[in-house]
Design a protein around this motif. Structure first.
Motif, PDB file in Angstrom:
ATOM      1  N   PHE A 195     -61.829 -27.103 -51.962  1.00  0.00           N
ATOM      2  CA  PHE A 195     -62.452 -28.662 -52.781  1.00  0.00           C
ATOM      3  C   PHE A 195     -63.118 -28.657 -52.518  1.00  0.00           C
ATOM      4  CE2 PHE A 195     -63.056 -32.972 -53.809  1.00  0.00           C
ATOM      5  CZ  PHE A 195     -62.593 -33.016 -55.001  1.00  0.00           C
ATOM      6  N   ALA A 196     -64.295 -28.642 -51.056  1.00  0.00           N
ATOM      7  CA  ALA A 196     -64.870 -29.412 -50.606  1.00  0.00           C
ATOM      8  C   ALA A 196     -66.476 -27.943 -50.442  1.00  0.00           C
ATOM      9  CB  ALA A 196     -65.565 -29.611 -48.799  1.00  0.00           C
ATOM     10  N   ALA A 197     -66.082 -27.332 -51.086  1.00  0.00           N
ATOM     11  CA  ALA A 197     -66.600 -25.965 -51.123  1.00  0.00           C
ATOM     12  C   ALA A 197     -67.105 -25.064 -52.507  1.00  0.00           C
ATOM     13  CB  ALA A 197     -66.795 -24.804 -50.152  1.00  0.00           C
ATOM     14  N   ASN A 198     -66.659 -26.257 -53.572  1.00  0.00           N
ATOM     15  CA  ASN A 198     -66.346 -26.036 -54.688  1.00  0.00           C
ATOM     16  C   ASN A 198     -67.345 -26.444 -55.086  1.00  0.00           C
ATOM     17  OD1 ASN A 198     -65.291 -24.241 -57.121  1.00  0.00           O
ATOM     18  ND2 ASN A 198     -63.872 -26.164 -56.938  1.00  0.00           N
ATOM     19  N   GLU A 199     -68.256 -25.777 -55.393  1.00  0.00           N
ATOM     20  CA  GLU A 199     -69.755 -26.914 -55.940  1.00  0.00           C
ATOM     21  C   GLU A 199     -70.066 -25.773 -57.484  1.00  0.00           C
ATOM     22  OE1 GLU A 199     -73.308 -26.390 -54.330  1.00  0.00           O
ATOM     23  OE2 GLU A 199     -72.268 -24.023 -53.010  1.00  0.00           O
ATOM     24  N   GLY A 200     -70.424 -26.730 -57.793  1.00  0.00           N
ATOM     25  CA  GLY A 200     -71.014 -26.276 -59.201  1.00  0.00           C
ATOM     26  C   GLY A 200     -70.415 -27.061 -60.579  1.00  0.00           C
ATOM     27  N   ILE A 201     -70.713 -27.207 -61.571  1.00  0.00           N
ATOM     28  CA  ILE A 201     -70.405 -28.164 -63.103  1.00  0.00           C
ATOM     29  C   ILE A 201     -69.754 -27.283 -63.884  1.00  0.00           C
ATOM     30  CG2 ILE A 201     -72.855 -29.235 -61.803  1.00  0.00           C
ATOM     31  CD1 ILE A 201     -74.498 -28.188 -64.769  1.00  0.00           C
ATOM     32  N   ASP A 202     -69.107 -26.335 -63.706  1.00  0.00           N
ATOM     33  CA  ASP A 202     -68.475 -25.462 -64.384  1.00  0.00           C
ATOM     34  C   ASP A 202     -67.048 -26.313 -64.187  1.00  0.00           C
ATOM     35  OD1 ASP A 202     -66.217 -23.877 -62.741  1.00  0.00           O
ATOM     36  OD2 ASP A 202     -68.101 -23.322 -61.864  1.00  0.00           O
ATOM     37  N   PRO A 203     -65.740 -26.387 -65.925  1.00  0.00           N
ATOM     38  CA  PRO A 203     -64.717 -27.309 -65.404  1.00  0.00           C
ATOM     39  C   PRO A 203     -63.443 -26.895 -64.516  1.00  0.00           C
ATOM     40  CG  PRO A 203     -65.197 -25.841 -67.744  1.00  0.00           C
ATOM     41  CD  PRO A 203     -66.420 -25.455 -66.839  1.00  0.00           C
ATOM     42  N   SER A 204     -63.755 -25.288 -63.561  1.00  0.00           N
ATOM     43  CA  SER A 204     -62.493 -25.263 -62.332  1.00  0.00           C
ATOM     44  C   SER A 204     -63.923 -25.814 -61.075  1.00  0.00           C
ATOM     45  CB  SER A 204     -62.777 -24.086 -62.396  1.00  0.00           C
ATOM     46  OG  SER A 204     -64.123 -23.039 -62.266  1.00  0.00           O
ATOM     47  N   SER A 205     -65.302 -26.601 -61.073  1.00  0.00           N
ATOM     48  CA  SER A 205     -65.406 -26.991 -60.200  1.00  0.00           C
ATOM     49  C   SER A 205     -65.222 -28.330 -59.661  1.00  0.00           C
ATOM     50  CB  SER A 205     -67.289 -27.494 -60.845  1.00  0.00           C
ATOM     51  OG  SER A 205     -67.336 -27.801 -61.296  1.00  0.00           O
ATOM     52  N   SER A 206     -65.436 -28.532 -58.292  1.00  0.00           N
ATOM     53  CA  SER A 206     -64.428 -29.781 -57.788  1.00  0.00           C
ATOM     54  C   SER A 206     -65.283 -31.138 -58.419  1.00  0.00           C
ATOM     55  CB  SER A 206     -64.751 -29.824 -56.415  1.00  0.00           C
ATOM     56  OG  SER A 206     -64.429 -28.917 -56.042  1.00  0.00           O
ATOM     57  N   ILE A 207     -66.644 -30.829 -58.314  1.00  0.00           N
ATOM     58  CA  ILE A 207     -67.128 -32.026 -59.348  1.00  0.00           C
ATOM     59  C   ILE A 207     -66.787 -32.775 -60.645  1.00  0.00           C
ATOM     60  CG2 ILE A 207     -69.213 -32.859 -60.306  1.00  0.00           C
ATOM     61  CD1 ILE A 207     -70.660 -31.918 -57.619  1.00  0.00           C
ATOM     62  N   SER A 208     -66.245 -31.480 -61.153  1.00  0.00           N
ATOM     63  CA  SER A 208     -65.720 -31.855 -62.943  1.00  0.00           C
ATOM     64  C   SER A 208     -65.002 -32.010 -62.876  1.00  0.00           C
ATOM     65  CB  SER A 208     -65.381 -30.439 -63.604  1.00  0.00           C
ATOM     66  OG  SER A 208     -64.558 -30.354 -64.556  1.00  0.00           O
ATOM     67  N   TYR A 209     -64.079 -31.655 -61.375  1.00  0.00           N
ATOM     68  CA  TYR A 209     -62.296 -32.308 -61.444  1.00  0.00           C
ATOM     69  C   TYR A 209     -62.440 -33.878 -60.883  1.00  0.00           C
ATOM     70  CZ  TYR A 209     -60.221 -27.964 -60.779  1.00  0.00           C
ATOM     71  OH  TYR A 209     -60.345 -25.870 -60.843  1.00  0.00           O
ATOM     72  N   ILE A 210     -63.607 -34.067 -60.324  1.00  0.00           N
ATOM     73  CA  ILE A 210     -63.728 -35.503 -60.043  1.00  0.00           C
ATOM     74  C   ILE A 210     -64.020 -36.128 -61.418  1.00  0.00           C
ATOM     75  CG2 ILE A 210     -65.505 -37.069 -58.269  1.00  0.00           C
ATOM     76  CD1 ILE A 210     -65.635 -35.146 -56.484  1.00  0.00           C
ATOM     77  N   VAL A 211     -64.713 -36.099 -61.929  1.00  0.00           N
ATOM     78  CA  VAL A 211     -65.550 -36.427 -63.313  1.00  0.00           C
ATOM     79  C   VAL A 211     -64.462 -36.723 -63.991  1.00  0.00           C
ATOM     80  CG1 VAL A 211     -67.295 -37.124 -65.153  1.00  0.00           C
ATOM     81  CG2 VAL A 211     -67.970 -36.472 -62.965  1.00  0.00           C
ATOM     82  N   ASN A 212     -63.456 -35.944 -64.165  1.00  0.00           N
ATOM     83  CA  ASN A 212     -62.798 -35.755 -65.051  1.00  0.00           C
ATOM     84  C   ASN A 212     -61.433 -36.807 -65.018  1.00  0.00           C
ATOM     85  OD1 ASN A 212     -62.972 -34.060 -68.261  1.00  0.00           O
ATOM     86  ND2 ASN A 212     -64.048 -33.102 -66.243  1.00  0.00           N
ATOM     87  N   GLU A 213     -60.586 -36.409 -63.372  1.00  0.00           N
ATOM     88  CA  GLU A 213     -60.022 -37.277 -63.216  1.00  0.00           C
ATOM     89  C   GLU A 213     -60.055 -38.602 -63.087  1.00  0.00           C
ATOM     90  OE1 GLU A 213     -56.507 -36.245 -63.478  1.00  0.00           O
ATOM     91  OE2 GLU A 213     -57.154 -34.228 -64.192  1.00  0.00           O
ATOM     92  N   TYR A 214     -61.290 -38.881 -63.181  1.00  0.00           N
ATOM     93  CA  TYR A 214     -62.056 -40.066 -62.310  1.00  0.00           C
ATOM     94  C   TYR A 214     -61.981 -40.707 -63.774  1.00  0.00           C
ATOM     95  CZ  TYR A 214     -64.822 -44.141 -61.271  1.00  0.00           C
ATOM     96  OH  TYR A 214     -65.574 -45.346 -61.051  1.00  0.00           O
ATOM     97  N   ASN A 215     -61.886 -40.777 -64.671  1.00  0.00           N
ATOM     98  CA  ASN A 215     -62.021 -41.142 -66.380  1.00  0.00           C
ATOM     99  C   ASN A 215     -61.101 -41.219 -66.543  1.00  0.00           C
ATOM    100  OD1 ASN A 215     -64.673 -41.315 -68.360  1.00  0.00           O
ATOM    101  ND2 ASN A 215     -65.110 -40.499 -66.380  1.00  0.00           N
ATOM    102  N   LYS A 216     -59.929 -40.208 -66.151  1.00  0.00           N
ATOM    103  CA  LYS A 216     -58.396 -40.346 -66.775  1.00  0.00           C
ATOM    104  C   LYS A 216     -57.448 -41.332 -66.193  1.00  0.00           C
ATOM    105  CE  LYS A 216     -57.682 -35.714 -67.532  1.00  0.00           C
ATOM    106  NZ  LYS A 216     -56.658 -34.726 -67.255  1.00  0.00           N
ATOM    107  N   ALA A 217     -58.066 -41.850 -64.710  1.00  0.00           N
ATOM    108  CA  ALA A 217     -57.952 -42.762 -64.284  1.00  0.00           C
ATOM    109  C   ALA A 217     -58.405 -44.312 -64.566  1.00  0.00           C
ATOM    110  CB  ALA A 217     -57.976 -42.335 -62.374  1.00  0.00           C
ATOM    111  N   TYR A 218     -59.625 -44.516 -65.201  1.00  0.00           N
ATOM    112  CA  TYR A 218     -59.943 -45.508 -65.026  1.00  0.00           C
ATOM    113  C   TYR A 218     -59.652 -45.927 -66.783  1.00  0.00           C
ATOM    114  CZ  TYR A 218     -62.978 -48.934 -67.037  1.00  0.00           C
ATOM    115  OH  TYR A 218     -63.287 -50.513 -67.499  1.00  0.00           O
ATOM    116  N   GLU A 219     -59.361 -44.931 -67.779  1.00  0.00           N
ATOM    117  CA  GLU A 219     -58.740 -44.831 -69.143  1.00  0.00           C
ATOM    118  C   GLU A 219     -57.083 -45.387 -69.493  1.00  0.00           C
ATOM    119  OE1 GLU A 219     -60.705 -43.138 -72.326  1.00  0.00           O
ATOM    120  OE2 GLU A 219     -60.349 -41.730 -71.138  1.00  0.00           O
ATOM    121  N   ARG A 220     -56.472 -44.831 -68.268  1.00  0.00           N
ATOM    122  CA  ARG A 220     -54.749 -45.686 -67.777  1.00  0.00           C
ATOM    123  C   ARG A 220     -55.512 -47.162 -67.168  1.00  0.00           C
ATOM    124  NH1 ARG A 220     -54.637 -39.991 -65.190  1.00  0.00           N
ATOM    125  NH2 ARG A 220     -54.453 -40.854 -63.520  1.00  0.00           N
TER     126      ARG A 220
END
Length: 359
Positions: A195-220
């Motif tokens: 996870f820590a090595a998976n840089e970039g901004i594509d949908p399979s990147s860790s930053i994408s996971y963080i941003v998307n799941e962060y938004n899901k959690a906030y909307e919950r």
């Protein structure tokens, strides 16, 4: 004519390159790897460790209660359940990796629980929690109902179905504990490094996971813990006080605060580098005109201040649909635009999921 065509082609490529270069995330000095390592090592893994440990303590307390059901052991297991709930609020936004294949979220915290179906399963001696229709009869919400509703001691000691109720409680707790163990082991067995090595901004990147799941959690937080119970998405618009999280223990407000505080901490990267610093780097470099990091933190301040105006039981606010909780929902809604539209736009991260509430 060929020279003209060649000139036009080169001009087009130059313009295209210039456009691409203007949105190049590498133009801002920032270490994605350092941020991801902070999230992995200092936020996610410790949070899952604490959650796993609390689930183990919950199972131990449950075994003590089932061995000798009395006021003391009941109070103890209720306390351990609340602690597990609190620890869950700290991992709620980290639903990636094996958490997805395990359906960790829906297996652990699908609320409101269907208490009538729980009672039917107890009466029938049905302890199968593996079916796709079992999400609302297991996990922490089911435990909240089993341990905090009605005459709990009588139901576990003198009721005709006490043996089945005991087995059902044991089965639900064991499933929660096993899932907590499995996800913690997944992170510590290699996924944290990946996870820590998976840089970039594509949908399979860790930053994408963080941003998307962060938004899901906030909307919950906004929807499931406040909006749905207020009737914001229902045709009738009627409130549903029993739809809140942890209704039977009346720990709803405490858990809501814990979830919001956790989301703010995640945004700021805890004591390290987080999304707030990433946004700040764009602002400092002059790539954006607005300090979105400060804007988001200021809105968190407003939301937390409004939460402080709420009182227990939170379900009473919901039932009355009073000004305090209506204002809370309004202020929580304002943050959605900032984190779901403005933040991903600055970071060039695509939101890959859709919701149905129109935000």
């Amino acid at each position: 004519m060929n020279k003209i065509n060649l000139f036009l082609a080169l001009l087009f490529c130059t313009i295209l390159y210039s456009c691409d270069d203007s949105t190049d995330t590498m133009s801002v000095e920032f270490s994605q790897i350092e941020m991801l390592k902070n999230y992995s090592d200092n936020l996610i893994v410790p949070a899952f460790k604490a959650y796993s440990e609390s689930a183990i303590e919950l199972e131990t307390a449950t075994e003590s209660f089932l061995a000798d059901a009395n006021d003391e052991t009941l109070s103890n297991v209720r306390g351990k359940l609340n602690d597990t709930y609190q620890k869950w609020s700290k991992v709620n936004a980290f639903q990636y990796g094996d958490a997805l294949s395990m359906n960790l979220l829906v297996n652990t915290n699908s609320f409101p629980t269907k208490f009538s179906e729980i009672e039917s399963k107890i009466a029938a001696g049905d302890f199968n929690l593996g079916s796709i229709s079992s999400f609302n009869v297991k996990g922490l919400p089911a435990l909240d109902y089993l341990l905090n509703s009605g005459s709990t001691l009588d139901l576990f000691t003198t009721d005709a179905n006490q043996a089945n109720r005991r087995q059902y409680l044991k089965t639900v707790v064991e499933a929660v504990k096993n899932d907590a163990d499995a996800i913690y082991n997944s992170w510590t067995s290699g996924y944290a490094t990946e996870f820590a090595a998976n840089e970039g901004i594509d949908p399979s990147s860790s930053i994408s996971y963080i941003v998307n799941e962060y938004n899901k959690a906030y909307e919950r937080c906004k929807n499931q813990r406040v909006g749905y119970a207020l009737g914001k998405n229902s045709i009738s618009g009627n409130s549903s006080p029993m739809s809140v999280e942890s209704y039977y223990s009346q720990e709803t407000l405490s858990l809501l605060k814990s979830n919001v505080e956790s989301l703010r901490s995640i945004f700021n990267g805890g004591d390290g580098i987080g999304l707030a610093d990433y946004l700040k780097a764009y602002y400092t470099a002059g790539a954006v005109e607005e300090d979105l990091s400060e804007k988001i933190n200021n809105q968190f301040d407003v939301i937390l201040a409004q939460l402080d105006k709420c009182s227990d039981s939170f379900s009473d606010h919901i039932e009355a649909k009073d000004e305090t909780v209506e204002t809370l929902y309004t202020e929580m809604s304002k943050l959605v635009v900032m984190i779901k539209s403005e933040m991903p736009s600055v970071l060039s991260v695509k939101i890959t999921y859709q919701d149905s509430d129109g935000d």
